[in-house]
Write a protein that holds these residues in place. Sequence first.
Motif, mmCIF file in Angstrom:
data_model
loop_
_atom_site.group_PDB
_atom_site.id
_atom_site.type_symbol
_atom_site.label_atom_id
_atom_site.label_comp_id
_atom_site.label_asym_id
_atom_site.label_seq_id
_atom_site.Cartn_x
_atom_site.Cartn_y
_atom_site.Cartn_z
ATOM 1 N N ASN A 67 1.032 -1.230 -0.150
ATOM 2 C CA ASN A 67 -0.068 -0.106 0.354
ATOM 3 C C ASN A 67 0.985 1.139 -0.324
ATOM 4 O OD1 ASN A 67 1.067 -1.339 2.141
ATOM 5 N ND2 ASN A 67 -0.838 -0.075 3.865
ATOM 6 N N TRP A 68 2.041 1.333 0.666
ATOM 7 C CA TRP A 68 2.855 2.511 0.728
ATOM 8 C C TRP A 68 4.116 2.983 -0.538
ATOM 9 C CZ3 TRP A 68 3.381 6.649 4.407
ATOM 10 C CH2 TRP A 68 1.784 5.498 5.661
ATOM 11 N N TRP A 71 0.865 4.976 -2.588
ATOM 12 C CA TRP A 71 1.250 6.031 -1.940
ATOM 13 C C TRP A 71 2.054 7.177 -2.233
ATOM 14 C CZ3 TRP A 71 -2.824 8.161 -0.047
ATOM 15 C CH2 TRP A 71 -2.868 9.219 0.951
ATOM 16 N N HIS A 82 2.333 12.804 -1.094
ATOM 17 C CA HIS A 82 2.099 12.070 0.627
ATOM 18 C C HIS A 82 3.191 11.963 1.203
ATOM 19 C CE1 HIS A 82 -1.484 9.928 -2.208
ATOM 20 N NE2 HIS A 82 -1.700 11.439 -1.507
ATOM 21 N N PRO A 218 -2.392 6.067 3.608
ATOM 22 C CA PRO A 218 -2.788 5.006 2.296
ATOM 23 C C PRO A 218 -3.782 4.092 3.025
ATOM 24 C CG PRO A 218 -0.650 3.861 2.475
ATOM 25 C CD PRO A 218 -0.614 5.343 3.430
ATOM 26 N N GLY A 220 -5.640 6.936 2.133
ATOM 27 C CA GLY A 220 -6.035 8.479 2.696
ATOM 28 C C GLY A 220 -6.943 9.165 2.637
ATOM 29 N N ASP A 430 4.708 9.007 6.804
ATOM 30 C CA ASP A 430 4.660 10.176 5.450
ATOM 31 C C ASP A 430 5.779 11.255 5.740
ATOM 32 O OD1 ASP A 430 3.566 10.135 8.658
ATOM 33 O OD2 ASP A 430 2.734 12.121 7.914
#
Length: 465
Positions: A67-68, A71, A82, A218, A220, A430
């Motif tokens: 997922n990152w 992102w 992001h 994420p 988000g 982040d």
Amino acid sequence: MYRIIVIILAVLTALYIIPTAYLNYTEPVEHWDWDEIDVDDISFPDNFIWGVASAAHQVEGNHTTNNWAVWENTSFPDGKPHIARGEKCGLACDHWNRYPEDIKLMQELGVKSYRFSVSWSKIMPEEGVIDQTAIQHYSEMVDSLLAAGIEPMITLHHFCHPMWFEKKGAFEKEGNVADFVEFSKHVFLPLKDRVKYWCTLNEPAVFVIAAYFDGHFPPGKQDPKLAAEVLKNMYLAHVKVYENLKMFDGAEKAQIGIVKNMHQIDPMNDWNLFDRLLSRTVNQGFNGSFIGTFTKGVYHFSFPTLVDLKAKVPNAPYTLDFVGLNYYSHNAMDFSLNLDEALKTRMYPNETPTDMDYTMYPEGFYRAIKEISVLNRPIIITENGVADADDDIRGEFIKKYLYAVSKAIEDGYNVRGYHYWSLMDNFEWDLGYDERFGLYEVDFETQERTLRKGSKEYQRIVKAN
Ligand code: FCB
């Protein structure tokens, strides 16, 4: 006229001053007089577990299918990247390849436990596909740790999952919990003979608030109702993983727990009843919903006008062999009718700042231990540390926070171990690479690791205890 004033004063006293005074007495925002405290006056029981912690995405490098990974290559609607400064996780600490060297660093510190997470996206890059080389990798790492006299502690979900799982809706859907259970079995079976400590999920509430409430992780989203649902499903996922893993042969030896960040949430002004009520409400959502789930099997997440979800999570109280406690700091709640303002993260102006929006607040460590002890389970500190690039306050941080742990143990709380976050500088989600939590400084150009001066306090305390 005189009578009216008396009546107003009486009403004010009854409705405002008495409840505020009562809450100040029963729920004080504790501050200790550090001038009166000898921070070297600490002691830890025999067999206390000293360790360090990390997480796969933050240290291993080459995460391209989680997922990152997606992102970090996309931006917020206003065009801001992001990840701070548009950074990419990339090779991180190259821990995937350099773990033998990193185990030597752990030995140099004297620690006997390493908490790390396994990467679901590397193990299951596609739905239903297992990459045996990834399993083999972790198996070899476990062997190397044991050979070095270091006990492995594995986290199964630390803010990351494969993109195929994200696309299915991840923990937004209760039905997807089965995927996480399936993954857990694939990790547990080949390693259970050598790994005793298992953390199912890392800080579900932190993850959910960031990913589904604020939207800076994420996927988000900014949807309080969905956030409440996801958090419930993550607690349920813990229960299902626990129940499923415990059915395997020899699994009774495994110690399975969940990791909870007991961030302290306090009123900015403790004589302001509105700050009080706000902090109590936020605290109920963040910490209380966890405690309720794991003491009564009832999950309750609510915030007036935004969300109110109550659900049963049956058996939850019977699914903890230990509880992992993460603790960093506290935030001050400053009431406002504007919701965005009211929910802003605020620091106390009179406390020592760190590089992140966490002030030094070791008193809260004691409070966190006390609060989580209502679960009546052994407590293992799974994370605690400070972002301090200049290394000005790391030594003081270590001494004061460990003083708080030692005091809690002395007062009878069942704390069995402590893991410092983190062994080395790494990718701070982040916030990217600027937050320096490492005992070892990492030069990300050369991958050189250097023990920081302040970290020597930890090394000294570990070796002395
Ligand atoms: C915790 C996370 C960990 C790290 C520290 C600083 O909330 O579990 O991965 O980012 O904060």
